[in-house]
Design an enzyme around this catalytic site. Structure first.
Site, short mmCIF file in Angstrom:
data_model
loop_
_atom_site.label_atom_id
_atom_site.label_comp_id
_atom_site.label_asym_id
_atom_site.label_seq_id
_atom_site.Cartn_x
_atom_site.Cartn_y
_atom_site.Cartn_z
CE1 TYR A 71 -4.26 -1.27 -0.24
CE2 TYR A 71 -3.32 -3.01 1.10
CZ TYR A 71 -4.33 -2.55 0.28
OH TYR A 71 -5.38 -3.37 -0.03
CG ASN A 105 -11.27 3.59 -9.25
OD1 ASN A 105 -11.42 2.37 -9.26
ND2 ASN A 105 -11.27 4.32 -10.35
CG HIS A 122 -14.35 -0.90 -2.94
ND1 HIS A 122 -14.13 -1.49 -4.16
CD2 HIS A 122 -15.55 -1.40 -2.50
CE1 HIS A 122 -15.14 -2.31 -4.46
NE2 HIS A 122 -16.02 -2.26 -3.47
CB CYS A 159 -4.36 2.69 20.97
SG CYS A 159 -4.37 1.95 19.34
C1 BJW Z 1 -10.30 -0.16 -18.66
C2 BJW Z 1 -9.13 0.43 -19.01
C3 BJW Z 1 -9.26 1.71 -19.53
C4 BJW Z 1 -8.59 -1.43 -18.25
N1 BJW Z 1 -10.45 2.28 -19.66
N2 BJW Z 1 -11.48 0.41 -18.79
C5 BJW Z 1 -22.25 -11.62 -3.60
C6 BJW Z 1 -21.86 -12.69 -4.36
C7 BJW Z 1 -20.58 -13.20 -4.23
C8 BJW Z 1 -19.67 -12.67 -3.33
C9 BJW Z 1 -20.07 -11.59 -2.58
C10 BJW Z 1 -21.34 -11.09 -2.71
N3 BJW Z 1 -21.45 -10.04 -1.86
C11 BJW Z 1 -20.27 -9.87 -1.22
C12 BJW Z 1 -19.41 -10.81 -1.65
C13 BJW Z 1 -18.00 -10.98 -1.18
C14 BJW Z 1 -17.05 -10.02 -1.84
C15 BJW Z 1 -17.07 -10.21 -3.35
O1 BJW Z 1 -17.66 -9.47 -4.11
N4 BJW Z 1 -16.37 -11.23 -3.83
C16 BJW Z 1 -16.33 -11.48 -5.27
C17 BJW Z 1 -14.87 -11.35 -5.76
C18 BJW Z 1 -16.91 -12.82 -5.54
N5 BJW Z 1 -17.35 -8.64 -1.51
C19 BJW Z 1 -16.95 -8.11 -0.36
O2 BJW Z 1 -16.31 -8.77 0.46
C20 BJW Z 1 -17.30 -6.67 -0.07
N6 BJW Z 1 -17.88 -6.58 1.21
C21 BJW Z 1 -19.16 -6.91 1.44
O3 BJW Z 1 -19.91 -7.21 0.55
O4 BJW Z 1 -19.50 -6.85 2.77
C22 BJW Z 1 -20.66 -7.59 3.16
C23 BJW Z 1 -20.24 -9.04 3.20
C24 BJW Z 1 -19.14 -9.39 3.94
C25 BJW Z 1 -18.77 -10.73 3.99
C26 BJW Z 1 -19.48 -11.68 3.26
C27 BJW Z 1 -20.55 -11.29 2.49
C28 BJW Z 1 -20.95 -9.93 2.47
C29 BJW Z 1 -16.04 -5.82 -0.01
C30 BJW Z 1 -15.39 -5.66 -1.33
C31 BJW Z 1 -14.11 -4.83 -1.17
C32 BJW Z 1 -13.31 -4.76 -2.43
N7 BJW Z 1 -12.05 -4.16 -2.16
C33 BJW Z 1 -11.08 -4.03 -3.22
C34 BJW Z 1 -9.70 -3.71 -2.60
C35 BJW Z 1 -9.58 -2.24 -2.21
C36 BJW Z 1 -8.21 -1.94 -1.72
C37 BJW Z 1 -7.12 -2.12 -2.75
O5 BJW Z 1 -7.22 -1.65 -3.91
O6 BJW Z 1 -6.11 -2.73 -2.41
O7 BJW Z 1 -11.50 -3.05 -4.14
S1 BJW Z 1 -10.93 -5.51 -4.23
C38 BJW Z 1 -10.69 -4.67 -5.72
O8 BJW Z 1 -11.76 -5.00 -6.63
C39 BJW Z 1 -10.78 -3.16 -5.41
C40 BJW Z 1 -11.60 -2.68 -6.56
O9 BJW Z 1 -12.26 -1.47 -6.21
C41 BJW Z 1 -12.55 -3.82 -6.81
C42 BJW Z 1 -13.12 -3.83 -8.19
O10 BJW Z 1 -12.11 -3.93 -9.12
P1 BJW Z 1 -12.31 -3.26 -10.54
O11 BJW Z 1 -12.47 -1.80 -10.39
O12 BJW Z 1 -13.37 -3.97 -11.27
O13 BJW Z 1 -10.86 -3.47 -11.19
P2 BJW Z 1 -10.26 -4.70 -12.02
O14 BJW Z 1 -8.79 -4.56 -11.97
O15 BJW Z 1 -10.83 -5.99 -11.60
O16 BJW Z 1 -10.80 -4.47 -13.50
C43 BJW Z 1 -10.37 -3.38 -14.27
C44 BJW Z 1 -11.33 -3.24 -15.43
O17 BJW Z 1 -10.97 -2.07 -16.15
C45 BJW Z 1 -11.29 -4.40 -16.42
O18 BJW Z 1 -12.62 -4.73 -16.81
C46 BJW Z 1 -10.54 -3.82 -17.62
O19 BJW Z 1 -10.96 -4.38 -18.86
C47 BJW Z 1 -10.91 -2.38 -17.53
N8 BJW Z 1 -9.95 -1.45 -18.10
N9 BJW Z 1 -8.09 -0.47 -18.72
C48 BJW Z 1 -11.54 1.55 -19.25
N10 BJW Z 1 -8.12 2.37 -19.91
#
Ligand code: BJW
Length: 257
Positions: A71, A105, A122, A159
């Site tokens: 990070y 983001n 997030h 703390c």
């Molecule tokens: C371009 C481009 C360009 C490239 N122009 N485009 C229901 C079903 C199943 C599972 C769950 C559910 N509900 C909850 C869950 C569990 C879990 C989850 O979703 N798991 C799945 C993976 C299955 N969710 C959670 O745990 C969430 N909490 C929650 O729901 O609490 C209640 C709960 C708790 C416990 C159990 C159940 C419920 C929390 C989610 C937190 C996500 N955090 C992160 C990390 C943040 C810190 C860090 O960055 O280190 O957030 S994970 C990561 O993924 C980050 C992002 O914000 C997030 C999404 O990623 P994103 O933005 O989609 O990025 P990429 O890299 O995956 O994709 C990039 C895209 O851009 C691609 O499509 C490219 O093609 C495109 N691209 N260049 C436009 N120039």
């Protein structure tokens, strides 16, 4: 010279005809600012690690210095990054339509481009807090000049606990106010309004469920992404291009009307 992205007439017409535009952004939004997308963020020291394993409370408990080094390096890279033409276009769009920006983001590039962000689902890379007593940490953390494998987290002045990034890890609850603000923005959508889904893989919940909720409100859902995502199939229109190419062209077309 950037390649020209063909914008379907229906996409321009949809945004022209909308009163409100809800923009849902993911990591691809910031890719052209030099911020690696979440699933591409693993380079150098971290390339053998699955990001979805690193972005967890379990990883922090197991080895906070290793996770903090990841990070701290990303905070350093964000300091050198600038909003791209896509961020600026979305800020400009607010002069023409009622715009809500909801982002997954953890960077501040929408704000630096001039957008008012409705929700950071997030959290924020820049808002640090104590992992134990949850007090915000206001000091500037020491950041490395180059990637390092391990870095001791800062200590909480209140703390003595370890200071963690203010992001939402897998398995953690999203900030309630961000979820509420997002749901309010979705509920405000009416038929004829638009939901723009930009640069997200559409696989992380609850964010991945928001396009379907916008669809249920009667909004026209448009994806901007160079590649197929988990939500492509449910979109009315898909524009296969990058944020920094497509959004300026789209907003320019809307501004002409
Ligand atoms: C371009 C481009 C360009 C490239 N122009 N485009 C229901 C079903 C199943 C599972 C769950 C559910 N509900 C909850 C869950 C569990 C879990 C989850 O979703 N798991 C799945 C993976 C299955 N969710 C959670 O745990 C969430 N909490 C929650 O729901 O609490 C209640 C709960 C708790 C416990 C159990 C159940 C419920 C929390 C989610 C937190 C996500 N955090 C992160 C990390 C943040 C810190 C860090 O960055 O280190 O957030 S994970 C990561 O993924 C980050 C992002 O914000 C997030 C999404 O990623 P994103 O933005 O989609 O990025 P990429 O890299 O995956 O994709 C990039 C895209 O851009 C691609 O499509 C490219 O093609 C495109 N691209 N260049 C436009 N120039």
């Amino acid at each position: 010279m950037p390649e020209t992205v063909p914008l379907p007439d229906e996409v321009i017409a949809a945004v022209r005809g909308a009163r409100r535009v809800l923009v849902l952004t993911g990591a691809g939004m910031s890719a052209e600012s030099g911020i690696a997308t979440f699933r591409d963020a693993q380079t150098g020291l971290w390339e053998t690690f699955d990001p979805s394993q690193l972005a967890t409370h379990e990883a922090w408990v197991d080895d906070a210095a290793f996770v903090w080094a990841w990070y701290a390096w990303r905070i350093r890279l964000l300091g050198d990054a600038e909003p791209n033409a896509g961020h600026r276009a979305l800020a400009d769009l607010a002069a023409h339509r009622e715009v809500s920006v909801v982002t997954q983001n953890i960077d501040d590039l929408h704000e630096r481009a001039g957008s008012r962000v409705t929700a950071h689902l997030h959290g924020s890379l820049l808002e640090l807090r104590c992992a134990d007593c949850h007090e915000p940490y206001a000091d500037q953390p020491a950041l490395p000049d180059a990637p390092v494998e391990r870095l001791s987290p800062e200590s909480c002045p209140a703390c003595g606990g370890e200071v963690r990034p203010g992001v939402v890890w897998f398995g953690e609850m999203l900030p309630q106010e961000a979820v509420q603000a997002t749901e309010d923005a979705i509920e405000a959508l009416e038929p004829g309004d638009v939901c723009l889904v930009v640069g997200t893989s559409g696989i992380v919940y609850p964010a991945a469920g928001y396009p379907a909720m916008a669809l249920a409100q009667g909004a026209t859902v448009i994806e901007v992404n160079p590649d197929e995502s988990g939500v492509s199939d449910m979109c009315h229109h898909v524009v296969r291009g990058t944020a920094a190419h497509v959004l300026p062209a789209l907003v320019a077309a809307v501004a002409q009307s």
